[in-house]
Design a protein around this motif. Structure first.
Motif, PDB file in Angstrom:
ATOM      1  N   PRO A   2       0.827  -1.221   0.000  1.00 46.49           N
ATOM      2  CA  PRO A   2       0.000   0.000   0.000  1.00 46.49           C
ATOM      3  C   PRO A   2       0.859   1.269   0.000  1.00 46.49           C
ATOM      4  O   PRO A   2       1.950   1.298   0.564  1.00 46.49           O
ATOM      5  CB  PRO A   2      -0.793  -0.100   1.301  1.00 46.49           C
ATOM      6  CG  PRO A   2      -0.667  -1.512   1.746  1.00 46.49           C
ATOM      7  CD  PRO A   2       0.608  -2.039   1.184  1.00 46.49           C
ATOM      8  N   ASP A   3       0.358   2.309  -0.611  1.00 49.43           N
ATOM      9  CA  ASP A   3       1.069   3.592  -0.664  1.00 49.43           C
ATOM     10  C   ASP A   3       1.320   4.156   0.732  1.00 49.43           C
ATOM     11  O   ASP A   3       2.340   4.800   0.962  1.00 49.43           O
ATOM     12  CB  ASP A   3       0.281   4.611  -1.493  1.00 49.43           C
ATOM     13  CG  ASP A   3       0.251   4.248  -2.970  1.00 49.43           C
ATOM     14  OD1 ASP A   3       1.125   3.467  -3.415  1.00 49.43           O
ATOM     15  OD2 ASP A   3      -0.654   4.738  -3.682  1.00 49.43           O
ATOM     16  N   GLU A   4       0.394   3.898   1.662  1.00 48.50           N
ATOM     17  CA  GLU A   4       0.546   4.411   3.021  1.00 48.50           C
ATOM     18  C   GLU A   4       1.828   3.884   3.660  1.00 48.50           C
ATOM     19  O   GLU A   4       2.502   4.595   4.406  1.00 48.50           O
ATOM     20  CB  GLU A   4      -0.651   4.024   3.898  1.00 48.50           C
ATOM     21  CG  GLU A   4      -1.991   4.575   3.440  1.00 48.50           C
ATOM     22  CD  GLU A   4      -2.616   3.752   2.313  1.00 48.50           C
ATOM     23  OE1 GLU A   4      -2.509   2.505   2.310  1.00 48.50           O
ATOM     24  OE2 GLU A   4      -3.209   4.365   1.424  1.00 48.50           O
ATOM     25  N   ILE A   5       2.145   2.626   3.398  1.00 53.29           N
ATOM     26  CA  ILE A   5       3.358   2.020   3.954  1.00 53.29           C
ATOM     27  C   ILE A   5       4.582   2.710   3.364  1.00 53.29           C
ATOM     28  O   ILE A   5       5.521   3.047   4.082  1.00 53.29           O
ATOM     29  CB  ILE A   5       3.401   0.500   3.662  1.00 53.29           C
ATOM     30  CG1 ILE A   5       2.201  -0.216   4.276  1.00 53.29           C
ATOM     31  CG2 ILE A   5       4.715  -0.111   4.125  1.00 53.29           C
ATOM     32  CD1 ILE A   5       2.176  -0.249   5.773  1.00 53.29           C
ATOM     33  N   HIS A  22       6.713  -4.259   6.838  1.00 53.23           N
ATOM     34  CA  HIS A  22       5.637  -4.773   5.991  1.00 53.23           C
ATOM     35  C   HIS A  22       6.109  -5.979   5.168  1.00 53.23           C
ATOM     36  O   HIS A  22       5.417  -7.002   5.103  1.00 53.23           O
ATOM     37  CB  HIS A  22       5.121  -3.672   5.053  1.00 53.23           C
ATOM     38  CG  HIS A  22       4.052  -4.138   4.127  1.00 53.23           C
ATOM     39  ND1 HIS A  22       2.755  -4.342   4.534  1.00 53.23           N
ATOM     40  CD2 HIS A  22       4.088  -4.454   2.809  1.00 53.23           C
ATOM     41  CE1 HIS A  22       2.038  -4.774   3.509  1.00 53.23           C
ATOM     42  NE2 HIS A  22       2.829  -4.838   2.447  1.00 53.23           N
ATOM     43  N   LEU A  76       4.852   5.693   2.184  1.00 53.34           N
ATOM     44  CA  LEU A  76       4.968   7.066   2.699  1.00 53.34           C
ATOM     45  C   LEU A  76       5.500   7.111   4.128  1.00 53.34           C
ATOM     46  O   LEU A  76       6.051   8.126   4.550  1.00 53.34           O
ATOM     47  CB  LEU A  76       3.611   7.768   2.617  1.00 53.34           C
ATOM     48  CG  LEU A  76       3.085   8.030   1.199  1.00 53.34           C
ATOM     49  CD1 LEU A  76       1.665   8.587   1.243  1.00 53.34           C
ATOM     50  CD2 LEU A  76       4.016   8.968   0.446  1.00 53.34           C
ATOM     51  N   GLN A  77       5.357   6.013   4.881  1.00 49.22           N
ATOM     52  CA  GLN A  77       5.833   5.975   6.265  1.00 49.22           C
ATOM     53  C   GLN A  77       7.348   5.815   6.350  1.00 49.22           C
ATOM     54  O   GLN A  77       7.935   6.028   7.393  1.00 49.22           O
ATOM     55  CB  GLN A  77       5.149   4.841   7.027  1.00 49.22           C
ATOM     56  CG  GLN A  77       3.679   5.090   7.265  1.00 49.22           C
ATOM     57  CD  GLN A  77       3.005   3.896   7.917  1.00 49.22           C
ATOM     58  OE1 GLN A  77       3.662   3.019   8.479  1.00 49.22           O
ATOM     59  NE2 GLN A  77       1.689   3.856   7.830  1.00 49.22           N
ATOM     60  N   ALA A  98       8.984   1.145   8.004  1.00 49.08           N
ATOM     61  CA  ALA A  98       7.650   0.600   7.767  1.00 49.08           C
ATOM     62  C   ALA A  98       7.661  -0.357   6.576  1.00 49.08           C
ATOM     63  O   ALA A  98       6.993  -1.395   6.594  1.00 49.08           O
ATOM     64  CB  ALA A  98       6.646   1.725   7.527  1.00 49.08           C
TER      65      ALA A  98
END
Length: 78
Positions: free
Chosen positions: A52-55, A66, A57-58, A62
């Motif tokens: 996921p993009d959220e990962i 993941h 960006l972290q 992260a």
């Protein structure tokens, strides 16, 4: 039917018959030919592709966490 069409149909039928007759029947699946290392690489690349993009960006930590949670083998990430 004109002679040319009959001849063409006959030739096409013969080509089709020979192509079907000489297809190997014992073709192994791709997974049977892959090594354990190949399968692990496919699993890792799939995990990267589906990340996921959220990962992302972290940040790096992260991403490492993941990936380690998504694959079934031990990763040595630096």
């Amino acid at each position: 039917m004109p002679k040319k069409s009959k001849l063409l149909s006959l030739v096409m039928s013969i080509v089709l018959l020979f192509s079907v007759a000489f297809i190997p029947m014992g073709v192994a699946s791709a997974e049977e030919e892959l090594s354990e290392e190949d399968l692990e690489l496919i699993e890792l690349l799939t995990a990267i592709e589906n990340m996921p993009d959220e990962i992302i960006l972290q940040g790096e930590d992260a991403i490492k966490a993941h990936l380690e949670s998504e694959v079934s083998f031990h990763l040595e990430l630096k």
